[in-house]
Scaffold this motif. Structure first.
Motif, PDB file in Angstrom:
ATOM      1  N   GLU A   4       0.869  -1.186   0.000  1.00  0.00           N
ATOM      2  CA  GLU A   4       0.000   0.000   0.000  1.00  0.00           C
ATOM      3  C   GLU A   4       0.897   1.224   0.000  1.00  0.00           C
ATOM      4  O   GLU A   4       1.770   1.347   0.863  1.00  0.00           O
ATOM      5  N   GLU A   6      -0.178   4.473   0.265  1.00  0.00           N
ATOM      6  CA  GLU A   6      -0.661   5.535   1.144  1.00  0.00           C
ATOM      7  C   GLU A   6      -0.369   5.134   2.587  1.00  0.00           C
ATOM      8  O   GLU A   6      -0.898   4.138   3.092  1.00  0.00           O
ATOM      9  N   ARG A  10      -1.870   2.061   4.807  1.00  0.00           N
ATOM     10  CA  ARG A  10      -0.950   0.964   5.133  1.00  0.00           C
ATOM     11  C   ARG A  10      -0.916   0.739   6.639  1.00  0.00           C
ATOM     12  O   ARG A  10      -0.953  -0.391   7.109  1.00  0.00           O
ATOM     13  N   THR A  46      -2.012  -8.456   1.129  1.00  0.00           N
ATOM     14  CA  THR A  46      -2.952  -7.457   0.627  1.00  0.00           C
ATOM     15  C   THR A  46      -2.211  -6.593  -0.381  1.00  0.00           C
ATOM     16  O   THR A  46      -1.055  -6.220  -0.161  1.00  0.00           O
ATOM     17  N   ASP A  48      -2.583  -3.183  -3.023  1.00  0.00           N
ATOM     18  CA  ASP A  48      -3.253  -2.046  -3.644  1.00  0.00           C
ATOM     19  C   ASP A  48      -2.959  -2.127  -5.132  1.00  0.00           C
ATOM     20  O   ASP A  48      -1.879  -2.561  -5.535  1.00  0.00           O
ATOM     21  N   ASN A  50      -2.845   0.460  -7.407  1.00  0.00           N
ATOM     22  CA  ASN A  50      -2.133   1.602  -7.969  1.00  0.00           C
ATOM     23  C   ASN A  50      -0.962   1.987  -7.072  1.00  0.00           C
ATOM     24  O   ASN A  50      -1.105   2.798  -6.172  1.00  0.00           O
ATOM     25  N   VAL A  51       0.197   1.375  -7.331  1.00  0.00           N
ATOM     26  CA  VAL A  51       1.400   1.605  -6.528  1.00  0.00           C
ATOM     27  C   VAL A  51       2.608   1.778  -7.446  1.00  0.00           C
ATOM     28  O   VAL A  51       2.575   1.372  -8.604  1.00  0.00           O
ATOM     29  N   GLY A  56      -0.361  -3.338  -8.644  1.00  0.00           N
ATOM     30  CA  GLY A  56      -0.805  -4.483  -7.862  1.00  0.00           C
ATOM     31  C   GLY A  56      -1.251  -5.659  -8.696  1.00  0.00           C
ATOM     32  O   GLY A  56      -1.114  -6.813  -8.279  1.00  0.00           O
ATOM     33  N   ILE A  74      -6.952  -4.588  -2.311  1.00  0.00           N
ATOM     34  CA  ILE A  74      -7.698  -3.504  -1.672  1.00  0.00           C
ATOM     35  C   ILE A  74      -7.430  -2.266  -2.505  1.00  0.00           C
ATOM     36  O   ILE A  74      -6.319  -1.732  -2.495  1.00  0.00           O
ATOM     37  N   SER A  75      -8.426  -1.814  -3.252  1.00  0.00           N
ATOM     38  CA  SER A  75      -8.176  -0.796  -4.257  1.00  0.00           C
ATOM     39  C   SER A  75      -9.313   0.207  -4.377  1.00  0.00           C
ATOM     40  O   SER A  75     -10.474  -0.119  -4.146  1.00  0.00           O
ATOM     41  N   LYS A  97     -11.978   0.425  -1.849  1.00  0.00           N
ATOM     42  CA  LYS A  97     -11.743   1.544  -0.933  1.00  0.00           C
ATOM     43  C   LYS A  97     -12.823   2.580  -1.192  1.00  0.00           C
ATOM     44  O   LYS A  97     -13.222   2.764  -2.342  1.00  0.00           O
TER      45      LYS A  97
END
Length: 121
Positions: A4, A6, A10, A46, A48, A50-51, A56, A74-75, A97
């Motif tokens: 994650e 953010e 996270r 887990t 995300d 968009n990293v 992801g 988790i997105s 999210k």
């Protein structure tokens, strides 16, 4: 393992996992996530979508080459097509999210320890 980018999210995911008894490794970079999974073979990962590094979805594909860790994406990408893309990449579940911590905790109760099953049989 938590991927994650953010920091506040996270930290939230890490808190939920830690309170559920998990030892947590975390990163904000998709390439690092694949390396951490390969090194530690976690029960749960887990991701995300968009990293930095690799996204992801690509991280999930690469993780599936080295591990059968249970993957929850988790997105903020919450369309049905995004969830399907996540499943096709190797995710077991897809959580949109924003999410509530209790939603994640409820999903944790359903996570199989695939390593235990492999070790026993």
């Amino acid at each position: 393992m938590v991927l994650e980018d953010e920091e506040d999210i996270r930290a939230l995911i890490t808190t939920v996992l830690t309170s559920a008894g998990y030892e947590v490794f975390e990163t904000a970079n998709g390439l690092d996530a694949v390396e951490l999974v390969a090194r530690h073979n976690p029960v749960l990962t887990t991701l995300d979508a968009n990293v930095p590094g690799i996204d992801g979805f690509e991280a999930a594909r690469r993780i599936r080459e080295v591990s059968d860790t249970y993957v929850i994406m988790i997105s903020a990408f919450v369309e049905d097509a995004d969830a399907e893309r996540g499943r096709l990449a190797g995710a077991d579940e897809y959580l949109g999210k924003p999410f509530r911590p209790r939603e994640l905790r409820a999903r944790l109760e359903m996570v199989p320890d695939r390593r235990r099953r492999t070790d026993e049989g």
